[in-house]
Design an enzyme around this catalytic site. Structure first.
Site, PDB file in Angstrom:
ATOM      1  CG  HIS A 267      35.831   9.763   7.473  1.00 29.17           C
ATOM      2  ND1 HIS A 267      34.692  10.034   6.761  1.00 29.17           N
ATOM      3  CD2 HIS A 267      35.587   8.602   8.154  1.00 29.17           C
ATOM      4  CE1 HIS A 267      33.791   9.102   7.007  1.00 29.17           C
ATOM      5  NE2 HIS A 267      34.309   8.221   7.841  1.00 29.17           N
ATOM      6  CG  ASP A 318      30.669   6.609   5.898  1.00 29.74           C
ATOM      7  OD1 ASP A 318      30.567   5.442   6.312  1.00 29.74           O
ATOM      8  OD2 ASP A 318      31.202   7.515   6.568  1.00 29.74           O
TER       9      ASP A 318
END
Ligand code: ZN
Length: 450
Positions: A267, A318
């Site tokens: 991220h 993800d």
């Protein structure tokens, strides 16, 4: 018979080059060059040959919650309300269900052009944290699912200790926790000894929220394996880190010795001044998960700052709200355009942006996976995909603009042939066994969301 593939063009050194032959020996690319006299080749007409995409951040079990969290709750709907819904699935999934969900997620990845996945695996124990007879039960289920689907995998065992500083673990979170760093390290070693992984085992710090300083320091002893961590996904995580340590997440990870070329920050959405520079100095990778970050409302990472500091980029899907590498490529570039007000924002110099994007999806991901792959070159693992270009979406495109058209208008349905370690991994486009895999998945989805 050794495999020799000849597509209309092949992505080599960042550019599409016509008529090359890619020769495969065992699971490696043996050579790439013009056809030899009398050479027998497999023609891939109307296709381009690309290195397979690497999905550098996956929680495969979350595939089952796709679509089930897309309605607004009574309060503010944000990451934390999504997580509450995700925990409902994580809290009840059985080993058998986990294998079915992962097998389907991995089959869907393969069909979309992902030849390798980095599984950020944190579901370790039974409901409420009770131990299975085999403490690696759920790890084995994930690995079996990958083998059945035919995708390559790097398995990261995730360390998880606490809900947050001074916060009580929920029963679901107890499924994620090993007793202490010594037990965690034993499980990592036992995982590395399992057959079929070829040593592709790493570790992860779930986040600075989920581990205290002692745990983070213990994880630093695992250097030499890939080490990943969720980093600065949400402002709340940073506020809690500052309150507990007086340091921001990347500063803390640097202090405890976790950063290095083996490290991937997943991220890296809300970095403070100097944090991108720390990642760059360490030679670390940042794995961006653009469609999940958009789905969760995480925010946009400052990719220009990461690039300026020399941080390599990788891509992950993800939560699998989408399983579409082209959508990730688009969202990576478009997010940076929306943030910066500039076009072709990720091109490092004047010229096409597409090679930088494809570099994130293949060599960047391979780096994060600890895998010698990610490009079409002799000596690298033969993870390859053939993408159809005789499609209306790409009509009129050739040369460098074809790559630009692929990232703008490509879709999983254009991926026709997939080779994992030199072996054909699927029959175009969806074979019968995948239909069975999907039917089993639908059954499990109904059980969980009954
Ligand atoms: Zn994640």
């Amino acid at each position: 018979v050794p495999l020799a593939l000849q597509a209309d063009s092949t992505l080599v050194d960042g550019a599409l080059q016509p008529d090359l032959v890619v020769r495969v020996a065992g699971d490696l690319i043996e050579s790439v060059g013009p056809p030899r006299p009398q050479e027998r080749v497999t023609r891939l007409a109307g296709r381009v040959l690309l290195p397979g995409f690497v999905n550098a951040h996956s929680h495969a079990f979350q595939r089952v919650i796709r679509g089930h969290t897309e309605h607004r709750g009574p309060g503010d709907d944000d990451f934390w309300s999504w997580r509450a819904a995700m925990y409902r699935a994580a809290g009840r999934v059985t080993p058998e269900q986990l294998q079915v969900i992962c097998r389907f997620a991995y089959a869907e990845m393969l069909a979309a052009g992902f030849t390798h996945v980095v599984e950020f695996h944190y579901l370790h124990h039974g409901p409420g944290g009770q131990r299975y007879d085999d403490p690696l039960e759920l790890t084995r289920r994930v690995l079996a699912a990958a083998a059945e689907a035919g995708i390559g995998i790097t398995l990261l065992r995730v360390a998880y200790q606490r809900a947050g500083a001074g916060q009580e673990l929920s029963p679901t979170q107890r499924r994620f926790c090993d007793a202490d760093p010594e037990q965690f390290a034993q499980y990592v070693d036992a995982t590395a000894a399992l057959p079929g992984l070829a040593g592709r085992v790493g570790v992860a710090a779930h986040s600075v929220r989920a581990l205290d300083r002692g745990w983070l320091e213990a994880l630093a002893s695992q250097r030499g394996r890939p080490v990943h961590a969720h980093v600065a996904e949400q402002p709340r995580e940073i506020a809690e880190c500052l309150a507990e340590h007086g340091r921001r997440p990347v500063e803390l990870l640097d202090d405890v010795g976790l950063l290095g070329p083996h490290f991937t920050a997943v991220h890296a959405t809300h970095l403070g001044p100097g944090e991108a520079a720390r990642l760059g100095r360490a030679g670390a990778t940042a794995c961006i998960c653009p469609t999940t970050e958009a789905n969760l409302g995480d925010g946009l990472p400052d990719l220009a700052a990461l690039q300026a500091e020399g941080v390599a980029l990788a891509l992950g899907t993800d939560s699998h709200a989408h399983l579409d590498p082209f959508a990730e490529l688009r969202a990576l570039e478009y997010g940076e355009r929306l943030r910066s007000g500039r076009r072709n924002a990720l091109a490092r110099q004047p010229g096409p942006v597409a090679p930088t994007l494809f570099a994130a999806a293949s060599p960047g991901g391979a780096r994060a996976a600890g895998l010698h792959a990610g490009a079409i070159a002799a000596g690298l693992r033969a993870d390859l995909i053939a993408v159809a270009i005789d499609d209306p979406a790409l009509a009129g495109l050739h040369g460098p603009d074809l790559l630009g058209g692929l990232y703008l208008a490509g879709r999983p349905g254009l991926v026709r042939d997939v080779y994992v370690g030199g072996k054909p991994a699927m029959v175009e486009p969806w074979n019968v066994s995948v239909a069975e895999v999907m039917a089993e998945f639908v059954g499990v989805s109904r059980e969980i969301f009954a």
